[in-house]
Design an enzyme around this catalytic site. Structure first.
Site, mmCIF file in Angstrom:
data_model
loop_
_atom_site.group_PDB
_atom_site.id
_atom_site.type_symbol
_atom_site.label_atom_id
_atom_site.label_comp_id
_atom_site.label_asym_id
_atom_site.label_seq_id
_atom_site.Cartn_x
_atom_site.Cartn_y
_atom_site.Cartn_z
ATOM 1 N N GLU A 50 0.942 -1.226 0.124
ATOM 2 C CA GLU A 50 -0.052 -0.042 0.143
ATOM 3 C C GLU A 50 0.825 1.215 -0.173
ATOM 4 O O GLU A 50 1.866 1.119 0.722
ATOM 5 C CB GLU A 50 -0.820 0.068 0.915
ATOM 6 N N GLU A 76 -1.635 11.317 4.054
ATOM 7 C CA GLU A 76 -2.829 11.104 4.988
ATOM 8 C C GLU A 76 -2.731 11.984 6.082
ATOM 9 O O GLU A 76 -1.744 12.771 6.233
ATOM 10 C CB GLU A 76 -2.767 9.745 5.603
#
Length: 375
Positions: free
Chosen positions: A197, A202
């Site tokens: 991933e 974020e």
């Protein structure tokens, strides 16, 4: 999937068409310049509407041998179904997030030339799994107290290596968790996170009390994070990454900023507003998965798992094991609705070496070299 056909939205404003033309023109007229430190970076803060940058902005790789191969400028009247699909579930992301992802027009729409993903406080009942998930059961439902949207380019935009640049304004408040990230298109090395991933950006709980080491009361949370997840399948997965801190006087929730990675064979670099702040290499990542014949663990070769095609995801989560357990803790219902606005998504290929993606890097020697993990 190294070479991909150019797929460009033709419903663009004249300003954004000028940017694309400038990118292509410079590519045709110039070679790949020196890949030394980027200096004198344009660090302006964008506030208000998502007005395009100058075509000379250092946030854009116009002076490198990058070729624009896919983009969405969000200049149309609706989200382009040829580029994006909706995930629809009340799964909670596997970490107790409190939103259902829907295809409601209230949760994702185009406004003023930007994609808007809106998290709303409202009860919603929906299936736990996505429709294409083998575990999908329309009778297996869950009710959660928020709705939001999660868009992906799966099987519509899938790439191995390149530069991925997104211009966005983030939400603020306790319990908000916006993300710009990538997952493997084909889970070659097994389930999450053995096949990897890539988190381009974020952030959690922006503008709340920062819990960064040494932060004094009154210090606002202004960090964004870049992370890799890899190793074995959950629960034996690992992750490594770092953050970029905008500082006390500038918040990524108060204006548009640029978030990017440059991904080549064996190396991924993270950028905010053109500043290279972190690098990870295959010396610090790995993939392990069971041999189908012997069930013994096999370590993936080369730069596995980050050597296969990935697709892009844009979403705004609410709460969850990360956002609800840091900063001021929990979810503040009074801050909702909250929005993540995306001015554009642009994907570039390095034509110096399309097979490895190498040759177009902008590197800052002061960027953090994240150590990562090995088995």
């Amino acid at each position: 999937m190294n070479q991909i056909e150019c797929n460009i939205n033709h419903n663009r404003s004249p300003e954004k068409l000028a940017i694309t033309a400038a990118v292509l023109a410079v590519f045709l007229l110039s070679g790949c310049l020196d890949t030394t430190t980027e200096t004198d970076v344009d660090t302006e803060t964008d506030t208000g509407d998502p007005t395009p940058d100058s075509d000379l902005s250092r946030h854009h790789p116009v002076d490198k041998n990058w070729r624009l191969v896919w983009s969405d400028e969000f200049d149309g009247s609706a989200i382009d179904p040829a580029k994006w699909s909706y995930e629809q579930n009340c799964w909670g992301g596997g970490n107790n997030e409190q939103q259902c992802y829907t295809d409601q027009a209230s949760n994702a729409f185009i406004e003023n030339g930007a994609l808007v993903i809106k998290a709303i406080k409202e009860n919603f009942t929906g299936p736990i799994a996505n429709l294409e998930d083998p575990a999908f059961d329309p009778n297996d439902t869950r009710t959660l107290p928020y709705t939001s949207a999660r868009l992906r380019t799966l099987n519509k935009g899938d790439w191995r290596y390149g530069r991925f640049e997104i211009r966005a304004q983030l939400p603020a408040g306790q319990g908000t968790w916006p993300a710009i990230w990538m997952l493997p298109t084909d889970w070659v090395y097994g389930g999450w996170a053995a096949s990897g991933e890539i988190d381009i950006m974020e952030a959690v709980n922006l503008n709340t009390q920062s819990d960064a080491e040494g932060a004094v009361p009154g210090t606002p949370e202004h960090r964004v994070h870049g992370t890799l997840h890899f190793g074995q399948e959950w629960p034996d997965n690992v992750h490594s990454g770092t953050y970029y801190d905008f500082g006390a006087d500038e918040s990524p929730a108060n204006g548009f900023h640029h978030y990017a990675i440059e991904w080549q064979s064996g190396e991924i670099r993270w950028y905010v507003d053109g500043q290279h702040y972190a690098t990870q290499t295959d010396a610090g990542w790995y993939s392990q998965y069971p041999d189908p014949d012997t069930d013994e663990l096999v370590t993936g070769s080369g730069s596995a798992p980050f050597n296969k095609p990935f697709h892009l995801i844009l979403n705004l989560a609410v709460g969850g094991n990360w956002a609800a357990n840091v900063n001021e803790k929990g979810i503040d219902p009074g801050v909702f609705p909250q929005t993540m606005k995306v001015d554009y998504v642009r994907v570039y290929q390095c034509d110096v070496d399309a097979v490895t993606g190498a040759g177009c890097a902008t590197r800052n020697p002061n960027a953090e070299a994240v150590s990562g993990h090995q088995p």
